[in-house]
Structure formats: C-alpha cells, structure tokens
Scaffold this active site. Structure first.
Site, PDB file in Angstrom:
ATOM      1  CE1 TYR A   1       3.485  -2.215 -13.669  1.00  0.00           C
ATOM      2  CE2 TYR A   1       2.139  -0.781 -12.317  1.00  0.00           C
ATOM      3  CZ  TYR A   1       3.292  -1.013 -13.027  1.00  0.00           C
ATOM      4  OH  TYR A   1       4.259  -0.037 -13.098  1.00  0.00           O
ATOM      5  CB  ALA A   2      -4.084  -7.254 -13.023  1.00  0.00           C
TER       6      ALA A   2
ATOM      7  CG  LEU B   1       1.694   1.119  -3.192  1.00  0.00           C
ATOM      8  CD1 LEU B   1       2.117   1.789  -4.489  1.00  0.00           C
ATOM      9  CD2 LEU B   1       0.190   0.955  -3.136  1.00  0.00           C
ATOM     10  CD  GLU B   2       2.667  -8.292  -1.251  1.00  0.00           C
ATOM     11  OE1 GLU B   2       2.711  -9.299  -1.994  1.00  0.00           O
ATOM     12  OE2 GLU B   2       2.045  -8.251  -0.190  1.00  0.00           O
TER      13      GLU B   2
ATOM     14  CD  GLN C   1     -10.322   3.139  -9.556  1.00  0.00           C
ATOM     15  OE1 GLN C   1     -10.777   2.024  -9.762  1.00  0.00           O
ATOM     16  NE2 GLN C   1     -10.734   4.215 -10.191  1.00  0.00           N
TER      17      GLN C   1
ATOM     18  CD  GLN D   1       2.359   3.506   6.284  1.00  0.00           C
ATOM     19  OE1 GLN D   1       2.533   2.719   7.206  1.00  0.00           O
ATOM     20  NE2 GLN D   1       1.874   3.116   5.126  1.00  0.00           N
TER      21      GLN D   1
END
Length: 184
Positions: A110-111, A132-133, A152, A176
């Site tokens: 993704y990066a 997650l954002e 990770q 949550q």
C-alpha cells in the site's frame, strides 16, 4: 524492550487467545499477504468502511464528531477519494498482555501506492478490533481490499509490568468492535 518473535506470538495465541482469528503462517497467493511473520503479525482489513466526504462542508472535530462526515460502505473493496481517507478495522480481535506494547506499520504494498496506514500503539491490557486509517496521499482514487493484509503489528515486551494498564484505567477504546469513531 525486546521485539517478540513468531514463537512467542504462537504461544500467546495458544495460551491467551491473543489474536483471533489467527493465521499461523503468511497467506499470499493473489492477495496482499497477511498472517504470522518472523517478528510480527500482518492483520487484515475488515469489509466495513467509513469514507470521509466533504459533501456537507463540515469541520472534522474530534470533540464534536458528526456522523454525516462520512459515508458507510460494506464490500470486498473500497475506493479512497484523492487526498482523503477511510476508516476501517481489523478482521482480527487482539488481546494485548499486560507487559507488552504493540506498534503498527502499514504494508509496503500500500505504501508504494501512496496509501498510508495509521494506527496508534496498542497499550498493555488493551483488547478489541483495531481501527485502521487509510490515507490516500495521491491526487488519484486508490483502492483497498477487504480480508487482505493491511498492516504489520510488532510486539514489544516491556522491562516490567506498568503500574496501570489500559484496562485498569478503563480506556475509552477498550473492547471496541468494528470501526470505532473518535471519543472524548
């Protein structure tokens, strides 16, 4: 602090159900990899997404968060608008031991596409699905895939147990489930 290995992670899953569901090896194929790695665990993104929008020209305010700041979507993939972001959660539920801190780094797949994954540290004795954002730093729409690797998690053993854990102080994000929005 010591970075904990795959052997330790497996033992904690067996004795304390630390990660559920758990993949005891890297799952690849035509998916973005997830599962156990040498010194961490690659968690998957769930299929529920909160896509931020400026349709209503609202201000994002963590003390007065409005539900019309996003569009909810369920599905196998999600398109992140240019220069925007999406919230989701991990498929996995984590139970962090009381002498361990967990940090998270986004997947390189993704990066390399300009998609940054952000997660705050998981504190000792915290448990829940991790919110997650995904930030799309590009001027183009970007795609993320549900039930595939997202980030990770690296487990760090402290030199001793803290006086007060996240659970002891009744942390606001304790236990949550799914995407959890800002709380004050």
């Amino acid at each position: 602090m010591t970075v904990l290995s795959d052997k330790w992670i497996k033992e904690m899953v067996k004795t304390n159900n630390m990660i559920s569901p758990f993949e005891d090896k890297q799952v690849r194929g035509n998916k973005i990899s997830y599962g156990l790695s040498s010194f961490g665990y690659d968690a998957r993104v769930a299929n529920e997404f909160k896509i931020f929008t400026n349709v209503n020209s609202e201000i994002i305010d963590p003390k007065n968060f409005k539900l019309n700041n996003f569009i909810s979507k369920k599905g196998d993939e999600c398109i992140i608008p240019p220069n925007s972001f999406v919230l989701s959660s991990t498929v996995e539920y984590f139970r962090i031991p009381n002498d361990v801190m967990v940090i998270c780094l986004g997947k390189s797949t993704y990066a390399r596409c300009g998609i940054i994954v952000n997660v705050t540290p998981l504190e000792p004795s915290w448990e829940g699905n991790v919110t997650l954002e995904f930030s799309n730093t590009t001027p183009l729409p970007a795609k993320i895939y549900a039930n595939e690797g997202a980030a990770q998690f690296i487990f760090l053993k402290g030199n001793e147990k803290p006086d007060i854990t996240y659970a002891d102080r009744n942390g606001k994000y304790m236990k949550q489930s799914g995407v959890t929005l800002p709380k004050v």
